[in-house]
Design a protein around this motif. Structure first.
Motif, short mmCIF file in Angstrom:
data_model
loop_
_atom_site.label_atom_id
_atom_site.label_comp_id
_atom_site.label_asym_id
_atom_site.label_seq_id
_atom_site.Cartn_x
_atom_site.Cartn_y
_atom_site.Cartn_z
N CYS A 115 0.85 -1.19 0.00
CA CYS A 115 0.00 0.00 0.00
C CYS A 115 0.88 1.24 0.00
N ILE A 116 0.24 2.38 -0.06
CA ILE A 116 0.91 3.68 0.01
C ILE A 116 0.29 4.44 1.19
N ILE A 117 1.13 5.08 1.99
CA ILE A 117 0.63 5.98 3.03
C ILE A 117 1.21 7.36 2.75
N GLU A 118 0.29 8.31 2.57
CA GLU A 118 0.70 9.69 2.34
C GLU A 118 0.83 10.39 3.68
N ALA A 119 2.02 10.92 3.93
CA ALA A 119 2.26 11.65 5.17
C ALA A 119 3.03 12.92 4.80
N MET A 120 2.49 14.06 5.16
CA MET A 120 3.12 15.36 4.90
C MET A 120 3.44 15.52 3.42
N LYS A 121 2.49 15.19 2.55
CA LYS A 121 2.60 15.32 1.09
C LYS A 121 3.67 14.41 0.48
#
Length: 155
Positions: A115-121
């Motif tokens: 998966c992908i986790i977006e954190a702070m752009k």
């Protein structure tokens, strides 16, 4: 901000008496707030009525204080649980509307992206930390996830 630096700051806050930390740098601003642990006040003990004395009116029935039952924590899913290494937004695919990286029944090897986790752009690719078959997807696409939140079950 570098994720290693962010993790160090989180560890600093969690290991100290600091409840809130805010840092501003050229490339951004970070605010870390430590949640207060939930504390429960002890339940009041039932008060027993005193024995009636001769010639006194009958005593009222003792008051019984009901304590609310604490709900049992949900059982940990069977199998190996892949947990979120950070706070952010969970995405099943690397592109909007794209094919999910994994689905229920997908066979993964250690190191495969799940998966992908977006954190702070920043888009962070999360990898399987164990080989096996995905049996459950525990997070919803596009939803916020917390640090340590279960994302997948691998068996």
């Amino acid at each position: 901000m570098d994720l290693r630096k962010l993790k160090t700051l989180i560890d600093l806050v969690s290991d100290s008496n600091i409840t809130e930390l805010e840092i501003t740098e050229d490339d951004g601003k970070v605010r870390i707030v430590k949640a207060n642990p939930v504390t429960y006040a002890p339940a009041a003990m039932p008060v027993a009525a005193a024995a009636p004395t001769a010639g006194a009116a009958p005593a009222a029935a003792p008051v019984v204080v009901a304590t609310p039952a604490i709900a049992a924590a949900p059982a940990e899913p069977a199998g190996h649980v892949v947990k979120s290494p950070m706070v952010g937004t969970f995405y099943m695919s690397s592109t909007p509307g794209g094919k999910p990286l994994v689905e229920i029944g997908s066979v993964v090897k250690e190191g495969d992206p799940v998966c992908i986790i977006e954190a702070m752009k920043i888009m962070n690719e999360i990898e399987a930390d164990k080989a096996g078959t995905i049996t459950q997807v525990l997070a919803q696409n596009g939803q916020a996830v917390e640090f340590g939140q279960p994302l997948f079950v691998i068996e």
